[in-house]
Design a protein around this motif. Sequence first.
Motif, PDB file in Angstrom:
ATOM      1  N   ASP B 178     -34.139 -23.061  23.496  1.00  0.00           N
ATOM      2  CA  ASP B 178     -33.118 -22.143  23.005  1.00  0.00           C
ATOM      3  C   ASP B 178     -33.715 -20.942  22.282  1.00  0.00           C
ATOM      4  O   ASP B 178     -33.104 -19.871  22.236  1.00  0.00           O
ATOM      5  CB  ASP B 178     -32.172 -22.885  22.066  1.00  0.00           C
ATOM      6  CG  ASP B 178     -31.207 -23.746  22.842  1.00  0.00           C
ATOM      7  OD1 ASP B 178     -31.093 -23.532  24.062  1.00  0.00           O
ATOM      8  OD2 ASP B 178     -30.577 -24.623  22.240  1.00  0.00           O
ATOM      9  N   ALA B 182     -32.639 -17.260  22.948  1.00  0.00           N
ATOM     10  CA  ALA B 182     -32.209 -16.329  21.903  1.00  0.00           C
ATOM     11  C   ALA B 182     -32.992 -15.025  22.007  1.00  0.00           C
ATOM     12  O   ALA B 182     -32.438 -13.936  21.789  1.00  0.00           O
ATOM     13  CB  ALA B 182     -32.416 -16.968  20.531  1.00  0.00           C
ATOM     14  N   ASP B 203     -26.398 -25.201  25.264  1.00  0.00           N
ATOM     15  CA  ASP B 203     -25.260 -24.304  25.124  1.00  0.00           C
ATOM     16  C   ASP B 203     -25.514 -23.215  24.089  1.00  0.00           C
ATOM     17  O   ASP B 203     -25.058 -22.084  24.229  1.00  0.00           O
ATOM     18  CB  ASP B 203     -24.015 -25.103  24.735  1.00  0.00           C
ATOM     19  CG  ASP B 203     -23.428 -25.821  25.928  1.00  0.00           C
ATOM     20  OD1 ASP B 203     -23.705 -25.382  27.049  1.00  0.00           O
ATOM     21  OD2 ASP B 203     -22.704 -26.800  25.733  1.00  0.00           O
ATOM     22  N   ILE B 204     -26.215 -23.590  23.046  1.00  0.00           N
ATOM     23  CA  ILE B 204     -26.489 -22.608  22.003  1.00  0.00           C
ATOM     24  C   ILE B 204     -27.305 -21.459  22.592  1.00  0.00           C
ATOM     25  O   ILE B 204     -27.014 -20.277  22.368  1.00  0.00           O
ATOM     26  CB  ILE B 204     -27.258 -23.281  20.848  1.00  0.00           C
ATOM     27  CG1 ILE B 204     -26.409 -24.361  20.193  1.00  0.00           C
ATOM     28  CG2 ILE B 204     -27.696 -22.251  19.830  1.00  0.00           C
ATOM     29  CD1 ILE B 204     -25.237 -23.847  19.426  1.00  0.00           C
ATOM     30  N   GLY B 205     -28.314 -21.818  23.345  1.00  0.00           N
ATOM     31  CA  GLY B 205     -29.155 -20.792  23.948  1.00  0.00           C
ATOM     32  C   GLY B 205     -28.370 -19.909  24.886  1.00  0.00           C
ATOM     33  O   GLY B 205     -28.460 -18.667  24.832  1.00  0.00           O
ATOM     34  N   ALA B 207     -25.319 -19.390  24.843  1.00  0.00           N
ATOM     35  CA  ALA B 207     -24.371 -18.598  24.053  1.00  0.00           C
ATOM     36  C   ALA B 207     -25.052 -17.352  23.521  1.00  0.00           C
ATOM     37  O   ALA B 207     -24.465 -16.261  23.518  1.00  0.00           O
ATOM     38  CB  ALA B 207     -23.822 -19.445  22.904  1.00  0.00           C
ATOM     39  N   ARG B 208     -26.291 -17.498  23.072  1.00  0.00           N
ATOM     40  CA  ARG B 208     -27.025 -16.325  22.589  1.00  0.00           C
ATOM     41  C   ARG B 208     -27.180 -15.304  23.703  1.00  0.00           C
ATOM     42  O   ARG B 208     -27.064 -14.102  23.484  1.00  0.00           O
ATOM     43  CB  ARG B 208     -28.403 -16.743  22.071  1.00  0.00           C
ATOM     44  CG  ARG B 208     -28.343 -17.623  20.848  1.00  0.00           C
ATOM     45  CD  ARG B 208     -27.842 -16.873  19.658  1.00  0.00           C
ATOM     46  NE  ARG B 208     -28.816 -15.907  19.171  1.00  0.00           N
ATOM     47  CZ  ARG B 208     -29.532 -16.086  18.067  1.00  0.00           C
ATOM     48  NH1 ARG B 208     -29.366 -17.170  17.350  1.00  0.00           N
ATOM     49  NH2 ARG B 208     -30.398 -15.168  17.670  1.00  0.00           N
TER      50      ARG B 208
END
Lengths: 534, 703
Positions: B178, B182, B203-205, B207-208
Amino acid sequence: MDPKLRRTSESAAKSCAQMMGDRSRNFNLGQPFIQCNPTNLCYGGKHEQTFPEFPSALDTETQSLYQPEHEVKSINQFKPSPNVNNAILDWDPRLVLSNLSFLEQKIHQVQDIVRSIINQEGQFSNRANEMVAQRQLVTADLTSIIIQLISTAGSLLPSMKNTLVSTNPSVGQVGSIVGARTSFGINGSQQQNEVIHMEVPKASAYDDLIEGFNNRGNEGSELIKGLNAQGNEGDELMKCLKSCEGEGTESIPVEDHEVKDCDDGADGENLPPGSYEVLQLEKEEILAPHTHFCTICGKGFKRDANLRMHMRGHGDEYKTAAALAKPHKESTSEPALIKRYSCPFVGCKRNKEHKKFQPLKTILCVKNHYKRSHCDKSFTCSRCNTKKFSVIADLKTHEKHCGRDKWLCSCGTTFSRKDKLFGHVALFQGHTPVLAVDEANVSGISDQVQGNEVINGMVGSMDYNFASSTLDDVQILNIKGVDDGRGCFSPMNFDACNFGGLDEFPRPAFEVSESSFSFLCSGSSNFIQRSGDN
Amino acid sequence: MEAIGRSSWSPGALPTLTFDLVSKNSNPYNRLNPRPIKKMRGEAEQQRNPFDSLTEEILFLILDRLGSNPVDKKSFSLVCKSFYAAESRHRRTLAPLRSDLLRRILARYPSIARLDFTLCPRVTDGALAAAADALRSSLRSVDLSRSKAFSSVGLEKLAVNCTSLVEIDLSYSFYLNDGAAAAIGRARNLERLWLAKCRRITDIGIARIALGCPKLRLLCLNECIKLTDLGIELVASKCKMLQSLDLSYLAITEKCLPAILQLPYLEDLSLPECVGVDALSQGCTSLEVLDMSIRQQVFDIATCQHAKCAGLSSITNRSLGLRQMGLTYYIPVTCFLQKLPRLQSIKLSDCEITSTELKAIGTSCLSLKELSFSKCSGITDEDLSFIVSKHRDLLKLDITCCSEITDVSLANITSSCTSLTSLRMESCNLVSKEGFRLIGQRCHLLEELDLTDTDLDNEGLKAVSGCFKLSSLKIGLCMNINDEGLVHVGKCCPKLQVLDLYRCTGITDMGISAIGLGCPVLRMINLAYCSDITDDSLRSLSKCLNLDTLEIRGCPQVSSVGISAIAVGCRQLTKLDVKKCYDINDDGMLSLGRFSQNLRQINLSYCSVTDRGLLALASISCLQNMTILHLKGLTPNGLKNVLWACNGLRKMKLHSSLKSLIPQHILEYTQARGCMFQWSNKPYQAELVPNEIWKQQSRGMPV
């Protein structure tokens, strides 16, 4: 029956009923409200029913004998014995069977006396110190009588069940009331003493009658045997005992969970307005920290079980299995009117004056509702120092999750759930999810969080099990608690400590183990990646 | 100068150009050796350099027309200073072989727009930082697929410094997490992003990325298995410009589909193997409700086995512009085809198709250009004839493994679809020479023909060679052909680039020499197991200057002489397979090492090459992939030296018995340089398997 006595008992019953009514109208501040529940209200009727049955069970002669006998007995017990044990020693085991019926009646009478004392409350108000000692003796004697009755009666007399049921609660209750309100208690004991003194002259006259009755004891014992043959089981008696020893048992489980479940008590149901009885407690009652009070020292408790455990410290007679047994709520055959509760805060939707009144289901609901809606939020979370709660259970629920929001937005908002975070970043321009500081630890952290959740789950379940076990196996746990904590024990507190301990300490250990694990994990994944490339 | 303008600028023509210039200007510069330039500098300055009269625009025009071959540009830049400078300024694409020299290379090439790191065994953060510092906003595209050793630090540097970066390929970067995502998310102008098999991105990645790169048009998330509906939904809601979205092998469900299908510009959506999207059927109710103005052009739901007809039609209902549909392992197609009048391509593979469905295809989609029934069962002459009679504009037809097809179909295909450019009919065993004759007669526009494993004979081949536009001819496993037929191909197909003669045992030097003479643009030839081939064949093939792939596996008569000829002639050679050419020894390797500087991949198993030959190969700086199993002359010490010397290696296949003989630190060092080891433990199998036995074996094996 002696008309005077009869009048007394009737007036006692009336006064009792009146008192109940008073209490339900929030007359007494700091009164144990749990006892102010339907059982007590039923009691009056019960008493009236059972009392007249007795004469018919015994022949008139016995009947005429037994009233004075009772007076004698009570005097015998009250007068000479400053030591509680004397009362027990007075009992001849051989007489137990034959005197059983007397016992019942005696209890009845004692109860009546106490009631009449209550009735005449406020008429005497001096010699406080003496009276306190007297009061203790009287209460101790009364309780010992009950215990004696219970322990010796064993599996006797199916008809006794009713009497026991009807009598004991009142005795216990009166006792607790006495304990709860010291001034009231003093008055009560004074009154009691007065009655005793008044009746002393009659005592000698009744001595003969006692003997006569003893001679006739055979009849009584036969009767007992016959009844015994009908197979009254011990556990049934235990049930009776349980029901005798205290009301409010049923509310305890709810109390133990003491979570938010019942704030919206009656929302789901659509009771027509007239179909239930609306009770309203006063603010002070709702906010009273304790609902059960020791009759001897006046100490307050949240649970009747804790009170019983505490009572053990006051003498051996409280240590018997019967005294420690959980009281059982009597199952009445009459269809009880549904009870709903109203919030005393005028203008609240839960207040009965409100146009769209929505009643609360239980007392606990009232408690939680009132605290949440009309009280200050005095409990602040010690971790985040921002969230405030008025119900301590809410705080605990929050603390379980506080600081563990792993989904973090660039704006600083934290979320406990990923979808909430994603909804947030989708909504607000310029907000992005924040990665964990060290990417290598991301898996570790998430694992750790999961781990903590697991731990919490365990704690939760342990909590729960523990709580339920305190309910079910009151004796074991409470005995322990009393031994350790001298009556300050409360399952709630214990849970809290326990939770704190589990919550705080294993965490660092977890982090360490998880980070090492994640390191191993990343190493191995690298390896996999290499071999996978081939 | 007219010569320059007139020259046909095929890659091979560069030497001619150089000579023209030299002869005209009598410039004695040696194009291969830069040293004389220095010596002659004084002279050149005195007597004005004739090349200086060429303006930069003209040089750029020349450079524009130079082919993709890096050697040409190298030669060009060595002509003189101005050429050198022009080439430096002109170059837009750079594909370095190693990243450690990148800083110096970039000092020479200031206007690189595309950096291709696929040839670098490792790309360090330092290299990426150097690129970011040197190129700044001129850099538009970076290809880091299959690269290793870089991290989010380098990516962030790229993303921040190179503001006009529009394209990043990070496929197969298994270890990217991630943090890297990012970093990518900081490239605000990114339009195309490949993240295939970046399995650690969550998902976090994503999302970035979704929040940081609003201009994304293409996003490939193939096999990013940690992604869920949440991430995809956010992508769909934030990157409204998306045209192409590849979600293959993701654990997504129908939940994210509504958001995806609301993308206004979506043209290409790939959902193969998305098990959760069975889904399409349940999703259809909500999809019906949505107001979608999708202009999907490619919709690929290969192997969504559970995809139900209803769901598909509900998507395609709104997709009137749907041009291409790929359906693998699928399903009744009839129900929705009527609704897709503009469908251009249907690809059905591994399906069981009934004749009603085929009829539906025939009647509904009238503008079909491409039709594929590869490995579909149940296709009969009748159905196929019906379809082709309705689709006369068909350009590509794939009936691979449709074993029921006979000459009847071919007659109909060739009569209706005369504009066919591609016909693949591998393993259509029932087609006879009459059918092949019809192909040659009627389909003159054919460019690609796959007749592998058919009953093609010399007559058929002769007929087929009538398709003079053929660029790819695959006639492997056709045992009935020999030189007689192949000579016709050599005569008639001058545009042939790919020729597959796998196990055509009848072929000898004569046929190959015809190919070598007649097919000058040949790029790839497969002569594996044509055991009669000798060095003469290779000598003939060495005239094909564009040859980059040569497979002569199992041709025992080939020796180092032939290989040397190839090495000298075919400078473009990148892939060479000489497995089981027992006579090839160190001499061949020496020539390869000297001349085949473009060689990337070599298979030397069972050859007579020793340590010395391998060391000679080490001078090929491009060499990345070596397979050396059962080399008798190879010693552990020699292998050690090879591993030291070949510092561009990315993959090495060795016999597992050697593993314990090579010092561990050597292996670790090599791995640290970016080389991967593959240890094989296949037993030694010297003799070649005769074709008949091989065929039986391969038939007997379950496919």
